[in-house]
Write a protein that holds these residues in place. Structure first.
Motif, short mmCIF file in Angstrom:
data_model
loop_
_atom_site.label_atom_id
_atom_site.label_comp_id
_atom_site.label_asym_id
_atom_site.label_seq_id
_atom_site.Cartn_x
_atom_site.Cartn_y
_atom_site.Cartn_z
N PHE A 279 0.88 -1.16 0.00
CA PHE A 279 0.00 0.00 0.00
C PHE A 279 0.92 1.22 0.00
N LYS A 280 0.97 1.87 -1.14
CA LYS A 280 1.92 2.97 -1.31
C LYS A 280 1.37 4.26 -0.73
N ALA A 281 2.22 5.00 -0.01
CA ALA A 281 1.80 6.27 0.58
C ALA A 281 1.24 7.19 -0.50
N LYS A 282 0.21 7.95 -0.14
CA LYS A 282 -0.48 8.80 -1.12
C LYS A 282 0.41 9.90 -1.65
N THR A 283 1.37 10.34 -0.86
CA THR A 283 2.41 11.25 -1.34
C THR A 283 3.75 10.60 -1.01
N PRO A 284 4.78 10.84 -1.82
CA PRO A 284 6.07 10.17 -1.60
C PRO A 284 6.53 10.28 -0.14
N LEU B 6 -3.16 4.94 9.46
CA LEU B 6 -1.96 5.78 9.45
C LEU B 6 -2.10 6.92 8.45
N GLY B 7 -3.33 7.13 8.00
CA GLY B 7 -3.64 8.28 7.15
C GLY B 7 -3.12 8.20 5.74
N GLY B 8 -2.73 7.00 5.28
CA GLY B 8 -2.17 6.88 3.94
C GLY B 8 -0.83 7.58 3.80
N LYS B 9 -0.19 7.86 4.93
CA LYS B 9 1.08 8.60 4.92
C LYS B 9 2.29 7.69 5.02
N VAL B 10 2.04 6.39 5.18
CA VAL B 10 3.12 5.43 5.36
C VAL B 10 3.00 4.33 4.30
#
Length: 282
Positions: free
Chosen positions: A77-82, A111-115
């Motif tokens: 699951f790739k972070a939404k921003t790098p 984790l808010g899509g930040k990781v």
């Protein structure tokens, strides 16, 4: 004669170098946990998982090289921003099945899509659907291969990555082993009823705190094992936070008939709070 002495000295240097190489493969938390499969009491704590099909849309299959020359497979699951933040997720003894993918997605969202959340396939594509096969897969998994997969994941994340780990059952022990391998890039490790590392000298190399979530009725990772872990971590000068639940081994697995929703909710609350803190989130 000089050539013979040189050859002997060279062999000594090679042996010394190998002895200094960090390894998860001494006798050894991983082997010790695998040996638990010889116990019928421990095997019987693992009812065959209920059928489930993961239908999420955000995760993707990935592969990358390992130091042993083979490919590593995972579900990312790739972070939404790098981001240079990674959470490595380690499977139960069943393998990287759809339940682990679902749990990885939950962690990613919480984790808010930040990781970047990477679930690692420690069995190279094999998945067990009954405890007999799971026992065989866990016992047959080469320790050198397990280490190569963890080292490959570290290389995949990159030298600037900040890495936390989490795992359940077999993966609970691998979570801690991965933390040891990740060295200074390790920022925290979560262990759900996994076998602790007992080598105090190895524990001294940990770079981050550990959260242990255990079950008081566990017939394998029993309260005595947890007590020893606390003592060893204290002797190593490392931070360990432990929560013990009045539950059975595998209590957080929704595919298990002994699934304990109350204990799972409480344990997950501790886990996600720990991870958010280690990743520097409010």
């Amino acid at each position: 004669m000089k050539k013979l002495l040189f050859a002997i000295a060279l062999l000594g240097l090679v042996s010394a170098a190998k002895a200094q190489t960090p390894s998860c493969c001494h006798k050894d938390a991983v082997t010790e946990f695998a040996d638990l499969a010889n116990s019928s009491d421990f095997r019987n704590q693992h009812a065959n998982p209920l059928p489930y099909k993961y239908e999420g849309a955000e995760g993707e299959n990935v592969s990358f090289p390992a130091p042993d020359g083979k490919e590593v497979h995972g579900f990312l699951f790739k972070a939404k921003t790098p981001s240079d933040k990674y959470l490595f997720v380690f499977q139960e003894w069943w393998g990287l099945n759809d339940y682990i993918k679902k749990e990885s997605e939950k962690l990613y969202n919480d984790l808010g899509g930040k990781v970047n959340v990477l679930a690692l396939d420690m069995y190279d594509g094999k998945i067990a659907t009954n405890r007999e096969d799971a026992s065989k897969l866990m016992q047959a998994a080469p320790r050198e291969r397990l280490q190569a997969i963890m080292e490959g994941a570290l290389q995949y994340a990159g030298k600037s990555a900040k890495i936390a780990t989490i795992g359940w059952c077999f993966g609970g022990g691998l979570s801690l082993q991965s933390g040891l391998i990740n060295g200074k890039q390790n920022i925290g490790d979560v262990m759900y009823y996994g076998m602790p590392e007992k080598d105090i000298e190895r524990l001294k190399t940990l770079n981050a705190p550990v959260l242990g979530l255990f079950a008081s009725k566990d017939k394998g990772i029993n309260p005595e094992v947890v007590k020893t872990f606390k003592e060893n971590m204290q002797a190593a000068g490392k931070k360990l936070t432990v929560y013990s639940f009045d539950a059975e081994h595998g209590f957080a697995n929704p595919s298990n008939p002994i699934y304990d929703s109350k204990a799972t909710t409480e344990a997950y609350g501790y886990a996600i709070a720990f991870l958010r803190k280690q990743f520097g989130m409010k």
